[in-house]
Design a protein around this motif. Structure first.
Motif, PDB file in Angstrom:
ATOM      1  N   LEU A  12       0.808  -1.223   0.000  1.00 28.41           N
ATOM      2  CA  LEU A  12       0.000   0.000   0.000  1.00 28.41           C
ATOM      3  C   LEU A  12       0.835   1.264   0.000  1.00 28.41           C
ATOM      4  O   LEU A  12       0.318   2.358  -0.233  1.00 28.41           O
ATOM      5  CB  LEU A  12      -0.919  -0.004   1.225  1.00 28.41           C
ATOM      6  N   ARG A  18      -1.576   1.718  -5.166  1.00 33.38           N
ATOM      7  CA  ARG A  18      -2.853   2.191  -4.608  1.00 33.38           C
ATOM      8  C   ARG A  18      -3.799   2.589  -5.741  1.00 33.38           C
ATOM      9  O   ARG A  18      -4.992   2.285  -5.698  1.00 33.38           O
ATOM     10  CB  ARG A  18      -2.619   3.373  -3.654  1.00 33.38           C
ATOM     11  N   GLU A  22      -7.458   1.061  -6.725  1.00 32.94           N
ATOM     12  CA  GLU A  22      -8.660   1.863  -6.943  1.00 32.94           C
ATOM     13  C   GLU A  22      -9.287   1.539  -8.297  1.00 32.94           C
ATOM     14  O   GLU A  22     -10.509   1.453  -8.426  1.00 32.94           O
ATOM     15  CB  GLU A  22      -8.325   3.353  -6.834  1.00 32.94           C
ATOM     16  N   LEU A  76      -8.563  -6.947   1.950  1.00 30.17           N
ATOM     17  CA  LEU A  76      -8.493  -5.510   2.219  1.00 30.17           C
ATOM     18  C   LEU A  76      -9.179  -5.168   3.536  1.00 30.17           C
ATOM     19  O   LEU A  76      -8.673  -4.377   4.328  1.00 30.17           O
ATOM     20  CB  LEU A  76      -9.157  -4.763   1.062  1.00 30.17           C
ATOM     21  N   ARG A  80      -7.524  -3.622   6.849  1.00 27.46           N
ATOM     22  CA  ARG A  80      -7.996  -2.359   7.378  1.00 27.46           C
ATOM     23  C   ARG A  80      -8.428  -2.488   8.841  1.00 27.46           C
ATOM     24  O   ARG A  80      -8.094  -1.655   9.680  1.00 27.46           O
ATOM     25  CB  ARG A  80      -9.171  -1.851   6.541  1.00 27.46           C
ATOM     26  N   ILE A  83      -5.325  -2.699  10.951  1.00 25.98           N
ATOM     27  CA  ILE A  83      -4.637  -1.409  11.061  1.00 25.98           C
ATOM     28  C   ILE A  83      -5.388  -0.496  12.023  1.00 25.98           C
ATOM     29  O   ILE A  83      -4.795   0.134  12.899  1.00 25.98           O
ATOM     30  CB  ILE A  83      -4.500  -0.755   9.667  1.00 25.98           C
TER      31      ILE A  83
ATOM     32  N   SER B 155      -4.670   6.820   3.461  1.00 23.29           N
ATOM     33  CA  SER B 155      -4.880   6.244   2.135  1.00 23.29           C
ATOM     34  C   SER B 155      -5.843   5.067   2.212  1.00 23.29           C
ATOM     35  O   SER B 155      -6.610   4.815   1.289  1.00 23.29           O
ATOM     36  CB  SER B 155      -3.552   5.832   1.505  1.00 23.29           C
ATOM     37  N   PHE B 156      -5.819   4.366   3.319  1.00 22.18           N
ATOM     38  CA  PHE B 156      -6.766   3.270   3.512  1.00 22.18           C
ATOM     39  C   PHE B 156      -8.186   3.828   3.596  1.00 22.18           C
ATOM     40  O   PHE B 156      -9.121   3.268   3.036  1.00 22.18           O
ATOM     41  CB  PHE B 156      -6.455   2.523   4.812  1.00 22.18           C
ATOM     42  N   ASP B 157      -8.325   4.960   4.294  1.00 20.00           N
ATOM     43  CA  ASP B 157      -9.636   5.586   4.404  1.00 20.00           C
ATOM     44  C   ASP B 157     -10.163   5.957   3.028  1.00 20.00           C
ATOM     45  O   ASP B 157     -11.335   5.753   2.717  1.00 20.00           O
ATOM     46  CB  ASP B 157      -9.569   6.842   5.280  1.00 20.00           C
ATOM     47  N   GLN B 158      -9.284   6.533   2.211  1.00 17.97           N
ATOM     48  CA  GLN B 158      -9.705   6.936   0.868  1.00 17.97           C
ATOM     49  C   GLN B 158     -10.140   5.726   0.060  1.00 17.97           C
ATOM     50  O   GLN B 158     -11.150   5.758  -0.637  1.00 17.97           O
ATOM     51  CB  GLN B 158      -8.553   7.638   0.143  1.00 17.97           C
ATOM     52  N   LEU B 159      -9.351   4.681   0.158  1.00 13.04           N
ATOM     53  CA  LEU B 159      -9.653   3.481  -0.613  1.00 13.04           C
ATOM     54  C   LEU B 159     -10.973   2.865  -0.137  1.00 13.04           C
ATOM     55  O   LEU B 159     -11.814   2.454  -0.943  1.00 13.04           O
ATOM     56  CB  LEU B 159      -8.504   2.475  -0.477  1.00 13.04           C
ATOM     57  N   ALA B 160     -11.149   2.839   1.190  1.00 12.76           N
ATOM     58  CA  ALA B 160     -12.383   2.271   1.740  1.00 12.76           C
ATOM     59  C   ALA B 160     -13.596   3.085   1.308  1.00 12.76           C
ATOM     60  O   ALA B 160     -14.646   2.536   0.980  1.00 12.76           O
ATOM     61  CB  ALA B 160     -12.300   2.219   3.262  1.00 12.76           C
TER      62      ALA B 160
END
Lengths: 108, 165
Positions: A12, A18, A22, A76, A80, A83, B155-160
């Protein structure tokens, strides 16, 4: 970012990867389709995909010869969740300690 | 020891509106620790609990997506002011392991908890730093501390958000 980070963090950490995630979030894509918007070679795309696959973030469809890649939503989500929980471990624990001290019950 | 974070450590400080003995008991009683320790939505069960110098607290902690064993090895237990322990992850048999998702990670994190009486209650200061770690393990800890609070989580927030949208 150094190579000391786990595969997931390493995967990531790269902006191209990234962006590829997307793109895959919008739907399956072949290596050729993934290469086009990024202006990089197909071998370079394959290399990025290997990193994403090793991290459990991307898988591929075995039904088609072009092996379109798709996002691995479960991988994913687990990453998440983990994290978030790692980041929030002590702030959450302190909130829960406060709740425990206030009413002596098991906090949410 | 200063009253702020030192380089390479996690630092968290909060005042709880309770008497120091009550706050201490919440940290020094195995069943109490299992009740509140851990991220939101987690539950913990004591496997083995003996909080005194040289003693251990071993817990199974689980959420909807993972479960792991946590092992605390106590060093200083000075009621009601000071508690130090090694915070480790372990397998079911109690052998030290690294947490899931980290290839390189300190096996032991030294946790220092100090309690002080303040006008508003009891101030708890917690410090978390790698113990007996290689330079690579220390670096992994520091990088994750900073990246958790910054870009990577973002960036994880954006992706989520993108995935949810």
């Amino acid at each position: 970012m150094s190579e000391s980070l786990s595969p997931i963090f390493a995967a990531l950490a790269d902006p191209t990867r990234r962006a590829m995630l997307e793109r895959l979030a919008a739907g399956e894509a072949t290596v050729k389709e993934l290469a086009a918007p990024f202006g990089i070679s197909q071998p370079a795309v394959s290399k990025h995909l290997k990193v994403l696959e090793a991290a459990g973030l991307v898988s591929w469809s075995k039904t088609a010869q072009t092996r379109p890649r798709r996002i691995n939503a479960v991988g994913l989500k687990h990453a998440r969740d983990w994290i978030d929980q790692f980041r929030d471990f002590w702030p959450d624990s302190f909130d829960r300690l406060d709740a425990y001290l206030n009413d002596g019950r098991a906090p949410r | 020891m200063t009253d702020r974070a030192e380089a390479g450590e996690l630092f968290i400080q909060r005042v709880f509106a309770h008497r120091i003995e009550r706050v201490w008991d919440a940290w020094a009683t195995p069943g109490a620790v299992a009740t509140w320790l851990g991220p939101k939505g987690s539950t913990s069960h004591v496997v083995e609990g003996d909080i005194r110098p040289g003693g251990v607290l071993r817990m199974r902690m689980e959420t909807a997506t993972w479960s792991m064993f946590t092992l605390f090895r106590y060093r200083d237990v000075v009621r009601p002011h000071l508690l130090t322990y090694e915070h480790c992850f372990c397998d079911a048999a109690g052998n030290l392991i690294r947490p899931v998702f980290f290839e390189i990670w300190p096996l032991k994190l030294l946790t220092t908890v100090t309690l002080e009486t303040m006008s508003a209650g009891t101030q708890v200061t917690l410090r978390w730093r790698p113990l007996d770690a290689t330079p690579e393990e220390e670096q992994a800890f520091v990088e994750n501390l900073s990246s958790m609070q910054g870009g990577l989580a973002g960036s994880f927030d954006q992706l989520a958000a993108y995935l949810a949208g």
